[in-house]
Design a protein around this motif. Structure first.
Motif, PDB file in Angstrom:
ATOM      1  N   ALA A   1      24.380 -31.145 -92.996  1.00 49.37           N
ATOM      2  CA  ALA A   1      24.414 -32.026 -94.169  1.00 49.37           C
ATOM      3  C   ALA A   1      23.383 -33.149 -94.028  1.00 49.37           C
ATOM      4  N   ARG A   2      23.265 -33.701 -92.823  1.00 49.15           N
ATOM      5  CA  ARG A   2      22.256 -34.749 -92.598  1.00 49.15           C
ATOM      6  C   ARG A   2      20.848 -34.200 -92.814  1.00 49.15           C
ATOM      7  N   ARG A   3      20.580 -33.029 -92.256  1.00 45.78           N
ATOM      8  CA  ARG A   3      19.251 -32.418 -92.417  1.00 45.78           C
ATOM      9  C   ARG A   3      18.963 -32.119 -93.883  1.00 45.78           C
ATOM     10  N   ARG A   4      19.941 -31.599 -94.591  1.00 43.37           N
ATOM     11  CA  ARG A   4      19.751 -31.269 -96.007  1.00 43.37           C
ATOM     12  C   ARG A   4      19.472 -32.537 -96.810  1.00 43.37           C
ATOM     13  N   ALA A   5      20.206 -33.602 -96.555  1.00 44.51           N
ATOM     14  CA  ALA A   5      19.977 -34.854 -97.276  1.00 44.51           C
ATOM     15  C   ALA A   5      18.555 -35.369 -97.020  1.00 44.51           C
ATOM     16  N   THR A   6      18.132 -35.314 -95.783  1.00 43.92           N
ATOM     17  CA  THR A   6      16.774 -35.766 -95.437  1.00 43.92           C
ATOM     18  C   THR A   6      15.732 -34.889 -96.097  1.00 43.92           C
ATOM     19  N   ARG A   7      15.899 -33.589 -96.006  1.00 40.83           N
ATOM     20  CA  ARG A   7      14.940 -32.646 -96.592  1.00 40.83           C
ATOM     21  C   ARG A   7      14.861 -32.793 -98.110  1.00 40.83           C
ATOM     22  N   ASP A   8      16.000 -33.073 -98.748  1.00 44.54           N
ATOM     23  CA  ASP A   8      16.038 -33.225-100.200  1.00 44.54           C
ATOM     24  C   ASP A   8      15.531 -34.593-100.658  1.00 44.54           C
TER      25      ASP A   8
ATOM     26  N   HIS B   1      26.466 -32.303-100.130  1.00 40.40           N
ATOM     27  CA  HIS B   1      25.801 -31.893 -98.888  1.00 40.40           C
ATOM     28  C   HIS B   1      26.831 -31.328 -97.900  1.00 40.40           C
ATOM     29  N   LEU B   2      27.971 -32.014 -97.804  1.00 40.14           N
ATOM     30  CA  LEU B   2      29.014 -31.550 -96.881  1.00 40.14           C
ATOM     31  C   LEU B   2      29.581 -30.204 -97.323  1.00 40.14           C
ATOM     32  N   LEU B   3      29.834 -30.037 -98.621  1.00 43.55           N
ATOM     33  CA  LEU B   3      30.330 -28.763 -99.136  1.00 43.55           C
ATOM     34  C   LEU B   3      29.332 -27.644 -98.840  1.00 43.55           C
ATOM     35  N   HIS B   4      28.064 -27.907 -99.046  1.00 43.54           N
ATOM     36  CA  HIS B   4      27.026 -26.909 -98.780  1.00 43.54           C
ATOM     37  C   HIS B   4      27.073 -26.485 -97.309  1.00 43.54           C
ATOM     38  N   GLY B   5      27.151 -27.465 -96.417  1.00 48.19           N
ATOM     39  CA  GLY B   5      27.237 -27.159 -94.994  1.00 48.19           C
ATOM     40  C   GLY B   5      28.476 -26.352 -94.648  1.00 48.19           C
ATOM     41  N   LEU B   6      29.609 -26.705 -95.231  1.00 49.56           N
ATOM     42  CA  LEU B   6      30.850 -25.963 -94.978  1.00 49.56           C
ATOM     43  C   LEU B   6      30.706 -24.501 -95.369  1.00 49.56           C
ATOM     44  N   LEU B   7      30.128 -24.257 -96.542  1.00 46.71           N
ATOM     45  CA  LEU B   7      29.971 -22.882 -97.024  1.00 46.71           C
ATOM     46  C   LEU B   7      28.996 -22.087 -96.165  1.00 46.71           C
ATOM     47  N   GLU B   8      27.973 -22.741 -95.671  1.00 44.57           N
ATOM     48  CA  GLU B   8      26.984 -22.042 -94.848  1.00 44.57           C
ATOM     49  C   GLU B   8      27.469 -21.778 -93.430  1.00 44.57           C
ATOM     50  N   TRP B   9      28.223 -22.702 -92.849  1.00 45.23           N
ATOM     51  CA  TRP B   9      28.517 -22.645 -91.424  1.00 45.23           C
ATOM     52  C   TRP B   9      29.858 -22.042 -91.043  1.00 45.23           C
TER      53      TRP B   9
END
Length: 177
Positions: free
Chosen positions: A33-40, A49-57
């Motif tokens: 989630a931290r990486r995604r927020a930075t990249r975005d 961001h947290l939901l996205h990470g949960l679904l991926e991991w």
């Protein structure tokens, strides 16, 4: 609140303290989630961001949903965040109203709703006498805030959030919704 400013990652001992209270899977979700927020280009980790990470991991999180098509639909909305859907969020801090917006003393790098969800996940773990919060704890805490970005994404993907919350509250391994 249990973790205070430990979310930011700036203070190594605070980060280690947070990591010691999360399962390995949830620590991976938080890092993603931290990486995604930075990249975005977002200044804050938010509940989407947290939901996205949960679904991926976490496969256990994906199992909660109504099969592959619903998970694919959710991921589709989350991926579109920077190119369409969710663009209205860019450059804004998520404030669902569930917790008061704090000008000073907030959690650096985290939206108030995301910080509240992480605290909620830790509270759920402690309520069952566990020392580490897991991914399903965080998913349940995300769903508990009906005005969060994560819940907005879930609703757009036709997830019955009330039913999901009830299942997560009643069972650590809920049936698909």
């Amino acid at each position: 609140m249990h973790i205070g400013t430990a979310y930011s990652g700036g203070d190594r001992s605070a980060q280690e303290d947070l990591d010691s209270r999360l399962t390995v899977e949830l620590a991976s979700v938080v890092s993603a989630a931290r990486r995604r927020a930075t990249r975005d280009g977002d200044r804050h980790v938010d509940t989407a961001h947290l939901l996205h990470g949960l679904l991926e991991w976490d496969p256990a999180v994906r199992e909660v949903f109504d099969g592959g098509p619903q998970v694919a639909r959710l991921l589709g909305y989350l991926v579109q965040r920077t190119i369409g859907y969710g663009l209205q969020w860019h450059g804004t801090v998520e404030d669902s109203g569930a917790v008061p917006m704090v000008a000073e003393g907030g959690v650096p790098g985290w939206s108030p709703a995301a910080a509240a969800a992480m605290d909620g996940a830790l509270d759920r773990a402690h309520a069952r006498y566990d020392t580490r919060a897991g991914c399903l704890d965080l998913l349940a805490a995300l769903v508990d805030d009906p005005e969060s970005r994560a819940v907005e994404v879930l609703r757009r993907a036709s997830v019955d959030t009330a039913r999901l919350a009830a299942r997560l509250d009643g069972d650590q391994r809920p049936e698909p919704v």
